[in-house]
Design an enzyme around this catalytic site. Structure first.
Site, short mmCIF file in Angstrom:
data_model
loop_
_atom_site.label_atom_id
_atom_site.label_comp_id
_atom_site.label_asym_id
_atom_site.label_seq_id
_atom_site.Cartn_x
_atom_site.Cartn_y
_atom_site.Cartn_z
CB ILE A 31 -0.98 0.01 1.21
CG1 ILE A 31 -1.88 1.25 1.16
CG2 ILE A 31 -0.24 -0.07 2.54
CD1 ILE A 31 -3.05 1.21 2.13
CB SER A 32 0.89 4.29 0.36
OG SER A 32 1.23 5.64 0.23
CD1 TRP A 33 8.06 5.02 0.78
CD2 TRP A 33 7.98 2.91 1.50
NE1 TRP A 33 9.35 4.59 0.96
CE2 TRP A 33 9.34 3.30 1.40
CE3 TRP A 33 7.70 1.61 1.94
CZ2 TRP A 33 10.40 2.44 1.73
CZ3 TRP A 33 8.74 0.75 2.25
CH2 TRP A 33 10.08 1.17 2.15
#
Length: 278
Positions: free
Chosen positions: A101-103
């Site tokens: 998720i994300s980074w």
């Protein structure tokens, strides 16, 4: 975290806090290897790990994040993908479904590129191709880059909607999510930011043949939907699913819908199974 086994493991010269769920359970599914968002500790995603109750799930705190000790020297996506593979060796796991998720979506992409033989399928959540990302709302990004959001509850509460979208900002999940966060160390947070500096998956993605699910929110102020469309255009065997009304944390605000999409993707038979059935 009652169902998780949490231990400190020495992996590739680093000490990491590792959580694993249902490692001893018989399952028809490979384990999930999950890469978290920037500054986020294991507990932040523990409810999702518990929801995948029919398979093993592995996650660890990055150096200086959660319960993992401070990093002495900086690291990058290459060294952490290698370290993740070393962890799988230590746990006796060969192949995994990789999520991020994300980074952590950047880490998940890089792991799949660096270790294709160990990756079955890939799930990318609210993420981008790295350096070539279409930037989000400047107001949200300046707050995102500030580790104060983990240290100062008042700052977090005040800016929650800007950071994570109205879906969770106005919902009951805000306080329960915040109660699971542990502040990262300033150095841990800085090194995690630096790890992606100058990195992009874009040149490699057209050659990556893994079945990939891209989940994006259409109200994400940090990683706008355009990034998911860009990933979808680059990855040959990819599917883009848009969560309507989803901000950056739609995984929490739209939990059931997100889980349903992920399960549907991970449990679908692959081409070889379909040809055998025919």
């Amino acid at each position: 975290m009652s169902t998780a086994e949490v231990t400190m493991e020495n992996v590739g010269g680093r000490t990491l806090r590792v959580a694993r769920w249902r490692m001893d359970m018989e399952s028809a599914h490979p384990p999930i290897l999950f890469f978290n968002g920037i500054g986020a500790n294991i507990e932040a995603v523990a409810p999702m790990a518990e929801a995948f109750d029919d398979r093993a799930f592995i996650m660890f705190d990055m150096p200086g994040i959660g319960g993992s000790p401070q990093p002495i020297v900086p690291y990058n996506v290459v060294t952490m993908a290698w370290t993740s593979a070393q962890l799988l060796d230590k746990l006796g796991i060969d192949t995994v479904d990789v999520m991020g998720i994300s980074w952590g979506g950047g880490m998940a992409q890089h792991f799949a590129i660096q270790h294709p033989g160990r990756t079955r399928r890939l799930v990318l959540i609210a993420t981008s191709a790295g350096m070539l990302m279409m930037p989000g709302n400047p107001k949200a990004l300046t707050k995102m880059a500030n580790p104060r959001r983990y240290v100062d509850p008042e700052f977090m509460m005040k800016n929650f909607e800007t950071l994570y979208g109205e879906g969770l900002g106005k919902g009951p999940g805000k306080k329960s999510h915040m109660s699971r966060l542990t502040p990262p160390t300033p150095r841990g947070y800085m090194y995690q930011l630096l790890a992606m500096l100058g990195w992009t998956s874009a040149p490699a993605l057209p050659f990556m043949k893994k079945d990939t699910l891209i989940l994006m929110g259409d109200d994400d102020q940090i990683v706008p939907l355009a990034n998911g469309k860009f990933l979808n255009s680059l990855i040959p065997n990819s599917e883009l699913v848009v969560i309507e009304g989803g901000g950056h944390l739609f995984l929490l605000s739209h939990k059931e819908e997100s889980l349903s999409k992920m399960r549907e993707f991970l449990d679908a038979p692959d081409a070889a199974e379909l040809s055998e059935a025919a």
